[in-house]
Design an enzyme around this catalytic site. Structure first.
Site, PDB file in Angstrom:
ATOM      1  CB  VAL A 136      -0.930   0.006   1.235  1.00  0.00           C
ATOM      2  CG1 VAL A 136      -1.740   1.284   1.296  1.00  0.00           C
ATOM      3  CG2 VAL A 136      -1.840  -1.215   1.210  1.00  0.00           C
TER       4      VAL A 136
ATOM      5  CB  ALA B 136      -9.731  -8.264 -19.329  1.00  0.00           C
TER       6      ALA B 136
ATOM      7  CG  HIS C 177      -7.955  -4.752  -7.891  1.00  0.00           C
ATOM      8  ND1 HIS C 177      -7.109  -5.279  -6.936  1.00  0.00           N
ATOM      9  CD2 HIS C 177      -9.189  -5.219  -7.589  1.00  0.00           C
ATOM     10  CE1 HIS C 177      -7.817  -6.018  -6.099  1.00  0.00           C
ATOM     11  NE2 HIS C 177      -9.072  -6.009  -6.470  1.00  0.00           N
TER      12      HIS C 177
END
Length: 183
Positions: free
Chosen positions: A72, A153, A89
């Site tokens: 993070v 994708a 993500h």
């Protein structure tokens, strides 16, 4: 995408916090500079991020593209690159943030999953969404099969998002990202 002209930009550096990250070796094979900034167990986040910023600055980085960077980011790094850190993500955020998003999707029983490219802010998988792609969840899906289709994708939309940013076509208004036309 940069090599074939789909993205009008040049990679400045591939940086990792993990010494054996496959991306470092891949970048070296392509002649892209690399940098390693290990964080260690005792290095404070701000100090680690200051070292990262030093390396990014030395290479003239304008846009940071995260891929598999499993930390993070804190205020030091995020503050230095406002609306200039992208992450991909493997879910349709805001659904299933954090680790094991594909497993979460399967366990929840969703019929459609996908991926999201978003700007990074101080919250996990939370920043303004640039683009998303849907991926159907099939009855006989495993985590590995779904992950593979989502990765395909990701490989399609991440370069598109980078190209839009590089062309100056992304406008951020709080949480909303608008894509300006080329006219």
């Amino acid at each position: 995408a940069m090599r074939n002209g789909a993205v009008e930009a040049e990679p400045a550096v591939v940086l990792s916090n993990v010494a054996n990250a496959p991306g470092l070796e891949h970048a070296e094979r392509l002649g892209v500079p690399t940098a390693l900034v290990e964080h260690g167990s005792r290095l404070p986040r701000a100090e680690h991020e200051a070292r990262v910023l030093e390396r990014l600055g030395a290479h003239g980085v304008e846009l940071v593209c995260l891929a598999g960077y499993m930390r993070v980011l804190g205020p030091t790094l995020v503050g230095a690159y406002p609306n200039a850190i992208l992450n991909v993500h493997p879910s349709l955020l805001p659904a299933f943030p954090g680790l094991y998003a594909q497993r979460q999707a399967l366990e929840y029983g969703v019929k459609i999953s996908g991926c999201t490219v978003h700007f990074v802010d101080l919250d996990l998988d939370h920043g303004p969404i640039v683009m998303q792609a849907q991926v159907p969840v099939l009855e006989d899906d495993t985590e590995a099969r779904l992950s593979s289709r989502i990765l395909d994708a990701e490989h399609r939309i991440y370069p598109e998002a980078v190209a839009l940013w590089s062309a100056g076509r992304l406008e951020v208004d709080r949480r909303v990202v608008r894509i300006s036309t080329t006219d």
